[in-house]
Write a protein that holds these residues in place. Structure first.
Motif, PDB file in Angstrom:
ATOM      1  N   ARG B 203       0.829  -1.201   0.000  1.00  0.00           N
ATOM      2  CA  ARG B 203       0.000   0.000   0.000  1.00  0.00           C
ATOM      3  C   ARG B 203       0.869   1.259   0.000  1.00  0.00           C
ATOM      4  O   ARG B 203       0.568   2.242  -0.681  1.00  0.00           O
ATOM      5  CB  ARG B 203      -0.899  -0.022   1.243  1.00  0.00           C
ATOM      6  CG  ARG B 203      -1.941   1.076   1.319  1.00  0.00           C
ATOM      7  CD  ARG B 203      -2.888   0.831   2.482  1.00  0.00           C
ATOM      8  NE  ARG B 203      -2.237   0.959   3.772  1.00  0.00           N
ATOM      9  CZ  ARG B 203      -2.012   2.125   4.380  1.00  0.00           C
ATOM     10  NH1 ARG B 203      -2.403   3.244   3.799  1.00  0.00           N
ATOM     11  NH2 ARG B 203      -1.422   2.166   5.540  1.00  0.00           N
ATOM     12  N   LEU B 204       1.945   1.213   0.736  1.00  0.00           N
ATOM     13  CA  LEU B 204       2.801   2.402   0.859  1.00  0.00           C
ATOM     14  C   LEU B 204       3.923   2.408  -0.174  1.00  0.00           C
ATOM     15  O   LEU B 204       4.743   3.313  -0.200  1.00  0.00           O
ATOM     16  CB  LEU B 204       3.418   2.447   2.264  1.00  0.00           C
ATOM     17  CG  LEU B 204       2.419   2.504   3.415  1.00  0.00           C
ATOM     18  CD1 LEU B 204       3.129   2.313   4.743  1.00  0.00           C
ATOM     19  CD2 LEU B 204       1.679   3.831   3.385  1.00  0.00           C
ATOM     20  N   ASN B 205       3.975   1.339  -0.979  1.00  0.00           N
ATOM     21  CA  ASN B 205       5.058   1.185  -1.953  1.00  0.00           C
ATOM     22  C   ASN B 205       6.418   1.188  -1.264  1.00  0.00           C
ATOM     23  O   ASN B 205       7.395   1.760  -1.761  1.00  0.00           O
ATOM     24  CB  ASN B 205       4.975   2.289  -3.019  1.00  0.00           C
ATOM     25  CG  ASN B 205       5.764   1.898  -4.264  1.00  0.00           C
ATOM     26  OD1 ASN B 205       5.993   0.705  -4.506  1.00  0.00           O
ATOM     27  ND2 ASN B 205       6.185   2.892  -5.039  1.00  0.00           N
ATOM     28  N   SER B 206       6.464   0.591  -0.061  1.00  0.00           N
ATOM     29  CA  SER B 206       7.724   0.550   0.701  1.00  0.00           C
ATOM     30  C   SER B 206       8.532  -0.668   0.300  1.00  0.00           C
ATOM     31  O   SER B 206       7.976  -1.711  -0.047  1.00  0.00           O
ATOM     32  CB  SER B 206       7.436   0.439   2.196  1.00  0.00           C
ATOM     33  OG  SER B 206       6.678   1.520   2.619  1.00  0.00           O
ATOM     34  N   THR B 207       9.825  -0.528   0.385  1.00  0.00           N
ATOM     35  CA  THR B 207      10.715  -1.673   0.202  1.00  0.00           C
ATOM     36  C   THR B 207      10.657  -2.477   1.484  1.00  0.00           C
ATOM     37  O   THR B 207      10.736  -1.903   2.580  1.00  0.00           O
ATOM     38  CB  THR B 207      12.157  -1.177  -0.028  1.00  0.00           C
ATOM     39  OG1 THR B 207      12.116  -0.246  -1.101  1.00  0.00           O
ATOM     40  CG2 THR B 207      13.093  -2.331  -0.336  1.00  0.00           C
ATOM     41  N   LEU B 208      10.538  -3.794   1.388  1.00  0.00           N
ATOM     42  CA  LEU B 208      10.421  -4.620   2.594  1.00  0.00           C
ATOM     43  C   LEU B 208      11.626  -5.551   2.706  1.00  0.00           C
ATOM     44  O   LEU B 208      11.940  -6.289   1.774  1.00  0.00           O
ATOM     45  CB  LEU B 208       9.120  -5.433   2.521  1.00  0.00           C
ATOM     46  CG  LEU B 208       8.909  -6.455   3.646  1.00  0.00           C
ATOM     47  CD1 LEU B 208       8.711  -5.769   4.989  1.00  0.00           C
ATOM     48  CD2 LEU B 208       7.715  -7.359   3.339  1.00  0.00           C
ATOM     49  N   ASN B 241       6.221 -13.911  -7.916  1.00  0.00           N
ATOM     50  CA  ASN B 241       5.574 -14.068  -6.612  1.00  0.00           C
ATOM     51  C   ASN B 241       4.562 -12.963  -6.339  1.00  0.00           C
ATOM     52  O   ASN B 241       4.910 -11.810  -6.178  1.00  0.00           O
ATOM     53  CB  ASN B 241       6.652 -14.031  -5.531  1.00  0.00           C
ATOM     54  CG  ASN B 241       6.306 -14.997  -4.435  1.00  0.00           C
ATOM     55  OD1 ASN B 241       5.125 -15.257  -4.255  1.00  0.00           O
ATOM     56  ND2 ASN B 241       7.306 -15.505  -3.774  1.00  0.00           N
ATOM     57  N   LYS B 242       3.282 -13.322  -6.252  1.00  0.00           N
ATOM     58  CA  LYS B 242       2.261 -12.296  -6.048  1.00  0.00           C
ATOM     59  C   LYS B 242       1.401 -12.585  -4.823  1.00  0.00           C
ATOM     60  O   LYS B 242       0.571 -11.774  -4.448  1.00  0.00           O
ATOM     61  CB  LYS B 242       1.313 -12.241  -7.269  1.00  0.00           C
ATOM     62  CG  LYS B 242       2.008 -11.885  -8.566  1.00  0.00           C
ATOM     63  CD  LYS B 242       2.238 -10.398  -8.646  1.00  0.00           C
ATOM     64  CE  LYS B 242       2.858 -10.043  -9.992  1.00  0.00           C
ATOM     65  NZ  LYS B 242       3.427  -8.707  -9.939  1.00  0.00           N
ATOM     66  N   ALA B 243       1.611 -13.780  -4.259  1.00  0.00           N
ATOM     67  CA  ALA B 243       0.673 -14.252  -3.246  1.00  0.00           C
ATOM     68  C   ALA B 243       0.398 -13.277  -2.095  1.00  0.00           C
ATOM     69  O   ALA B 243      -0.779 -12.960  -1.834  1.00  0.00           O
ATOM     70  CB  ALA B 243       1.129 -15.590  -2.700  1.00  0.00           C
ATOM     71  N   PRO B 244       1.400 -12.748  -1.440  1.00  0.00           N
ATOM     72  CA  PRO B 244       1.106 -11.881  -0.298  1.00  0.00           C
ATOM     73  C   PRO B 244       0.348 -10.629  -0.708  1.00  0.00           C
ATOM     74  O   PRO B 244      -0.572 -10.205  -0.011  1.00  0.00           O
ATOM     75  CB  PRO B 244       2.495 -11.525   0.234  1.00  0.00           C
ATOM     76  CG  PRO B 244       3.420 -12.550  -0.339  1.00  0.00           C
ATOM     77  CD  PRO B 244       2.830 -12.912  -1.649  1.00  0.00           C
ATOM     78  N   GLN B 245       0.752 -10.097  -1.846  1.00  0.00           N
ATOM     79  CA  GLN B 245       0.073  -8.880  -2.280  1.00  0.00           C
ATOM     80  C   GLN B 245      -1.399  -9.149  -2.537  1.00  0.00           C
ATOM     81  O   GLN B 245      -2.259  -8.380  -2.147  1.00  0.00           O
ATOM     82  CB  GLN B 245       0.719  -8.338  -3.556  1.00  0.00           C
ATOM     83  CG  GLN B 245       1.918  -7.462  -3.233  1.00  0.00           C
ATOM     84  CD  GLN B 245       2.665  -7.098  -4.483  1.00  0.00           C
ATOM     85  OE1 GLN B 245       3.149  -7.983  -5.191  1.00  0.00           O
ATOM     86  NE2 GLN B 245       2.743  -5.820  -4.756  1.00  0.00           N
ATOM     87  N   GLN B 246      -1.616 -10.335  -3.157  1.00  0.00           N
ATOM     88  CA  GLN B 246      -3.016 -10.679  -3.421  1.00  0.00           C
ATOM     89  C   GLN B 246      -3.765 -10.823  -2.108  1.00  0.00           C
ATOM     90  O   GLN B 246      -4.873 -10.364  -1.952  1.00  0.00           O
ATOM     91  CB  GLN B 246      -3.101 -11.990  -4.221  1.00  0.00           C
ATOM     92  CG  GLN B 246      -2.772 -11.775  -5.683  1.00  0.00           C
ATOM     93  CD  GLN B 246      -2.391 -13.072  -6.391  1.00  0.00           C
ATOM     94  OE1 GLN B 246      -2.249 -14.134  -5.778  1.00  0.00           O
ATOM     95  NE2 GLN B 246      -2.217 -12.964  -7.699  1.00  0.00           N
ATOM     96  N   ALA B 247      -3.018 -11.467  -1.161  1.00  0.00           N
ATOM     97  CA  ALA B 247      -3.660 -11.655   0.139  1.00  0.00           C
ATOM     98  C   ALA B 247      -3.997 -10.311   0.747  1.00  0.00           C
ATOM     99  O   ALA B 247      -5.079 -10.127   1.318  1.00  0.00           O
ATOM    100  CB  ALA B 247      -2.737 -12.421   1.064  1.00  0.00           C
ATOM    101  N   ALA B 248      -3.059  -9.397   0.586  1.00  0.00           N
ATOM    102  CA  ALA B 248      -3.294  -8.071   1.149  1.00  0.00           C
ATOM    103  C   ALA B 248      -4.424  -7.366   0.417  1.00  0.00           C
ATOM    104  O   ALA B 248      -5.227  -6.684   1.046  1.00  0.00           O
ATOM    105  CB  ALA B 248      -2.020  -7.243   1.069  1.00  0.00           C
TER     106      ALA B 248
END
Lengths: 836, 249
Positions: B203-208, B241-248
């Motif tokens: 959401r914040l476009n932050s690097t994790l 890898n898209k899973a977490p983003q989709q989850a979010a």
């Protein structure tokens, strides 16, 4: 303000760790505020009652003589005047046939000009003292006189050659507090009845006091100026009501200063506790500080957050101290009025409270900037790693300088806030020496303990506890050591005072002093005394009064004299003349005159007075004796043994001129206790005009004063010990958890209770012992300095007293330490190990 | 209040993290300990990096270096536009305020502050006028709107970690660092936190940067960096890898 906001949030964690912080500050501030308030209420009382304490707006005092007609006219032209004559005399109760030395005061009808005298009998003083219907004049006496004379109102009293009837008992005399040391109870008679006693003879040691109630528009200062200008040669001592009790003021200043310094010691010792409390508190805050830093808080912000906390808590502690300090003297005013013969005005005095608050704040800051700076410099990496790379660096220079400046400000406040700066300066110096020494020794103990690797497991445990990081060694040694040093020093000074009065003197001291022996009585007196069984070593010395008018041509009032010798120039001093060098004197410079010398007056002066006045052999002094200026050349300088209780004079003249001046003699005689009574009776019966001072009475009086002062001083010093114990308790509490856990682990590993107890005994015993030895040495040095340098007396070392005081401290440490260990031993290991 | 506002094109050109031959040696009573021994790493803005490795391999130290909490012995450290070696302790603190959010394994909430106050702290430090409103929004975002006035001791482990996450993301950091964020939580609570964290980062476009022992968790990231004995052993890319983003989402 962000830092204040964070600080307040942080305080929600509770004040548990800060109870001792508050107690340490509160105690010291309360002592300083309390002493200050008490002192201020006495000073206010002295000012309020200044006129009645002095007996007038201005007082003129003459010795040996009353005013001349000119002087009297001058005084009466300025206002109403009251004349009193005061002297020591023997009183004889005719019914009981008892005799005692009394302080005789002959008062005129105007007495007292201010205030009023309280008598136990109804009636006006002047009426009661007057001779009625051709009968006896009256006397009003102190209750103590009735006890000593075994007399009661209505009895007849012989004084000198006259008789009086005891008509009243004095409950309170308004101007009594300004009299100084008294050797007997008061007997008051009417001035016009004094003549009949025939006590006033040429040279008699009698004081004429003239109190003046000034007419409107004239101030005491103006009056003093005129008198000093127009009657410079009168030699009268002038005091105005504002300085009516300089002796009391000086005593208050000194006693007040001493007690304030004791309070400051308590506060400084408390400062150690304050630093420990802040340190322990911030130790527990490491994760919070590191978290705040990881969130972007700067070192400065962290410092301010915890500085605010310290300030808020300090304000709380100081506030408690101020309330207690301001309230206690007021609450105890009733009881104090009974003990202190001084007027006391209870009230709220802001100056001493402000001073106490300033001390409290300075101590709080001086002792906390350092741990605060260290905490503020905690690196956020502490969240990950605390022990691998422990950062033990000095705080930034700004913090170090601030800390030093705060301590300098504390020292400056102590020194420049005091009248007696030399004493305060000596205290500050001693405090610095003590703190630095104890800190160095603590470091030394820790280092030594680190290098000692004993095989015995108990010793190993004890030594490990002495040097591990955060050990209480330093706090323990500092708090216990400084308070014990003060106690040892006070105990030694007190035992010295007792020794001076009690232990050394009776063997050498005469049994009686005889005052006001007329030259014509000398032969008879001598044979009476020596004819009394057991009397020996009779010494007689001519005695007159005179004052130094000029030194080397410089008038006395313009001479710069060292403060400790200023008394030599203040008013009249006793003088004598002698053919031979007096016993107990040693000639330091010059020559003693030949026995038959009859040339121009020569003078021999005491060594310290000579130094104070800056005179040496060959210099000229002018001494005013009985109104006549006598110029004399200094022929020699003598050293005196003041503590011999013999008759000593600063100024001794050559015989000749003074022999022909009116004077009396003083005498001393030695006698065993069994012979005293007969001797006393023989002299007092035959010579009613001669005052007899019994040495034992003086010693008892002095001892009572020493005892009372000693009790007050010890009581005050005990406060520092309480401060020390609070710090100790704090240091031990901070260690408590570690000790509990350590005890549990040791027990789990098979250590017995005895092993753990012994380890504790060794740990606390060694710190306590080192503290005691240091306190013994430092206390000795401090007491030596006080006795020899400040009191100018010979120092007697009482090792028993010092050792008992110091070892008492070790016992206190061991008991406290072991009380903690006991709990550690009583705890079951399992729960502690589960939470470990 | 700065946040990650770089445009995608700029992002392509300028890495948010650039480590060159980073070494870190610490002194200890037992002698020097080499913790990082020549780490090279480059991370693009918006990337999600999983760092895995055995205990003592230097993962947490690497994270501390990226957060400016630990100084390196040698090597270059460029993070979020700053050369960290050239910044003083206080400059680093100021730099962190605006750019970095950290989630710790043991939460590190301040025990004397409420949940809301804990989240407000970094915003207050950065001088945000709307600190409380933004903290409240962040708490709501992690589902703790009703626990604002609770102190850490009154919250469960999972709730405490959600507060810590809210605190980390509230200033909208360009870089979100998480050190074993689920290490002290049970499985389902841990999953919920991970979902939240990936969601907030997106959401914040932050690097994790996520440090973990858990291979499955690391597998959710764009790249997985394996560290062993203070060195980068391998870097694996998982671009699809898209899973977490989709989850979010």
């Amino acid at each position: 303000m962000l830092s204040l906001r964070f600080s307040l949030r942080e305080l929600r964690g509770g004040l548990r760790g800060f109870r001792l912080f508050v107690a340490c500050l509160g105690l010291g501030v309360a002592v300083i505020a309390g002493i200050g308030t008490l002192s201020a209420s006495i000073v206010t009382g002295l000012e309020r009652d200044g006129r009645s304490l002095l007996g007038g707006d201005v007082e003129f005092r003459l010795i040996h003589r009353g005013t001349t007609a000119q002087e009297q006219t001058f005084l009466q032209s300025r206002g109403s005047v009251s004349e009193t004559v005061q002297m020591r005399a023997m009183a004889h109760a005719l019914r009981s046939d008892e005799r005692t030395l009394v302080e005789l005061k002959a008062v005129d009808a105007a007495y007292p000009l201010y205030g009023k005298i309280d008598l136990e009998q109804p009636g006006d003083l002047a009426d009661l003292l007057a001779a009625k219907d051709g009968g006896l004049p009256g006397a009003a006496v102190d209750p103590q006189a009735l006890i000593r004379l075994n007399a009661q109102p209505g009895d007849r009293l012989g004084i000198g050659e006259a008789e009086f009837e005891i008509r009243a008992v004095i409950a309170r005399e308004p101007d009594r507090a300004t009299d100084g040391l008294t050797l007997g109870p008061r007997v008051m008679i009417a001035a016009d009845a004094l003549q009949a006693t025939q006590l006033v003879q040429p040279g008699t040691l009698a004081y004429w006091h003239y109190r003046v109630k000034l007419r409107p528009g004239l101030t005491a200062a103006q009056m003093q100026d005129i008198a000093q200008k127009d009657f410079a040669a009168s030699g009268w001592r002038i005091r105005d009501w504002k300085e009516g009790s300089p002796g009391i003021r000086r005593f208050l200043d000194r006693a007040g200063l001493f007690l304030v310094l004791v309070g400051l010691t308590a506060l400084l010792i408390g400062g150690v506790g304050v630093a420990n409390a802040v340190h322990a508190h911030l130790d527990g805050k490491t994760p919070t500080i590191a978290t705040l830093k990881s969130l972007g808080a700067t070192t400065g912000l962290i410092f301010r957050v915890y500085l605010w906390q310290t300030l808020l808590l300090a304000a709380f502690g100081i506030g408690i101290g101020l309330v207690a300090g301001a309230a206690l003297p007021n609450l105890a005013a009733g009881a104090l009025a009974e003990v202190l013969p001084l007027p006391l005005v209870p009230g709220f005095y802001w100056q001493p409270l402000a001073l106490a608050a300033a001390y409290g704040l300075l101590v709080a800051l001086a002792f906390t900037i350092w741990p605060l700076a260290r905490a503020a410099e905690i690196r956020p990496a502490a969240l990950y790693r605390d022990l691998v790379a422990p950062g033990k660096r000095l705080p930034r220079p700004a913090y170090v300088i601030t800390t030093l400046l705060l301590f300098a400000a504390l020292a400056a406040l102590a020194i420049f806030g005091a009248e007696e700066r030399r004493f305060a300066g000596a205290f500050v110096f001693a405090a610095i020496v003590a703190f630095v020494l104890f800190r160095l020794i603590a470091i030394g103990i820790a280092r030594t303990a680190r290098h000692i690797r004993p095989r015995n497991v108990r010793l190993k445990l004890a030594f490990a506890s002495l040097h591990r990081p955060g050990a209480a060694t330093s706090a323990l040694l500092l708090s216990l050591g400084v308070s014990l040093t003060l106690l040892v020093a006070i105990a030694l000074v007190e035992s010295n005072l007792h020794a001076q009065v009690e232990e050394r003197l009776p063997d050498e001291a005469p049994a009686f002093f005889f005052v006001d022996i007329q030259p014509a009585q000398m032969d008879d007196f001598r044979s009476t005394v020596l004819g009394s069984a057991g009397a020996r070593d009779l010494e007689t010395v001519p005695n007159m009064r005179g004052r130094i008018a000029s030194v080397k041509g410089v008038p006395a009032e313009q001479i710069e004299v060292s403060p400790d010798q200023r008394w030599v120039l203040q008013g009249d001093r006793g003088l004598t003349y002698a053919r031979d060098l007096p016993a107990g004197s040693t000639l330091l410079a010059g020559q003693w005159w030949p026995r038959d010398y009859d040339g121009p007056p020569l003078i021999s002066i005491e060594d310290r007075a000579a130094k104070g006045l800056g005179v040496t052999v060959g210099d000229k002094l002018v001494v005013n004796v009985l109104g006549r200026d006598i110029e004399a050349e200094v022929a020699s300088i003598r050293q005196l043994d003041w503590s011999s209780f013999g008759i000593n004079f600063v100024l001794v003249f050559s015989p000749g001129l003074l022999e022909r001046a009116p004077h009396t003699f003083l005498a001393t005689v030695k006698a065993g206790p069994a012979a005293e009574l007969a001797l006393f009776r023989a002299v007092t019966q035959k010579f009613p005009n001669i005052s007899v001072v019994r040495m034992k009475d003086v010693l008892t009086e002095l001892n009572t004063i020493v005892l009372k002062l000693g009790a007050a001083v010890r009581g005050a010093a005990a406060i520092t010990l309480i401060a020390g114990l609070i710090v100790l308790a704090g240091a031990l509490a901070a260690e408590h958890r570690r000790r509990l856990k350590e005890g549990a682990i040791l027990k789990a590993l098979g250590a017995t209770r005895r092993d753990v107890i012994l380890a504790h005994v060794i740990e606390y015993g060694s710190v306590g012992l080192v503290g005691a030895v240091m306190a013994f040495g430092l206390g000795w040095a401090a007491a030596w300095a006080m006795v020899t340098l400040m009191m100018n007396a010979t120092f007697y070392f009482a090792p028993g007293v010092a050792a008992a005081t110091a070892l008492g401290g070790v016992a206190a440490t061991l008991l406290l330490g072991l009380a903690g260990a006991w709990q550690a031993l009583a705890a079951k290991p399992a729960p502690l190990l589960r939470t470990a | 209040m700065a946040s990650s506002s770089a445009t995608p094109s700029a992002v392509e050109r300028e890495p948010i993290i650039r480590l060159n031959d980073v070494q870190l040696t610490l002194a200890s009573t037992a002698g020097p300990v080499n913790i990082l021994r020549g780490i090279d790493l480059s991370v693009r803005p918006g990337e999600r990096i999983g760092i895995v490795g055995p205990s003592g391999s230097g993962k947490s130290t690497l994270l501390a270096v990226l957060a400016g909490l630990e100084r390196v012995s040698s090597g270059k450290v460029h993070v979020a536009g700053a050369d960290l070696n050239g910044l003083s302790e206080d400059r680093l603190a100021l730099w962190r305020r605006n750019r970095v959010g950290i989630v710790f394994q043991s939460f590190h909430l301040i025990p004397t502050m409420t949940a809301l106050e804990n989240v407000t702290v970094p915003l207050e430090l950065a001088g945000a006028a709307d600190a409380v409103a933004r903290a409240r929004a962040a708490l709501a975002q992690v589902g703790l709107a009703k626990r604002e006035t609770h102190y850490p001791a009154q919250l469960s482990g999972g709730e405490q970690q959600r507060v810590a996450l809210a605190r980390a993301v509230a200033p909208r950091p360009a870089l979100l660092l998480a050190d074993e964020p689920t290490g002290n939580l049970d499985g389902s609570t841990g999953h919920a936190i991970i979902d939240l964290m990936f969601g907030e980062a997106a959401r914040l476009n932050s690097t994790l940067i996520l440090i973990t022992h858990d291979e499955n968790l690391a597998g959710l990231c764009d790249r997985v960096v394996r560290i062993e004995d203070g060195k980068v052993k391998s870097i694996e890319s998982r671009p699809d890898n898209k899973a977490p983003q989709q989850a979010a989402d």
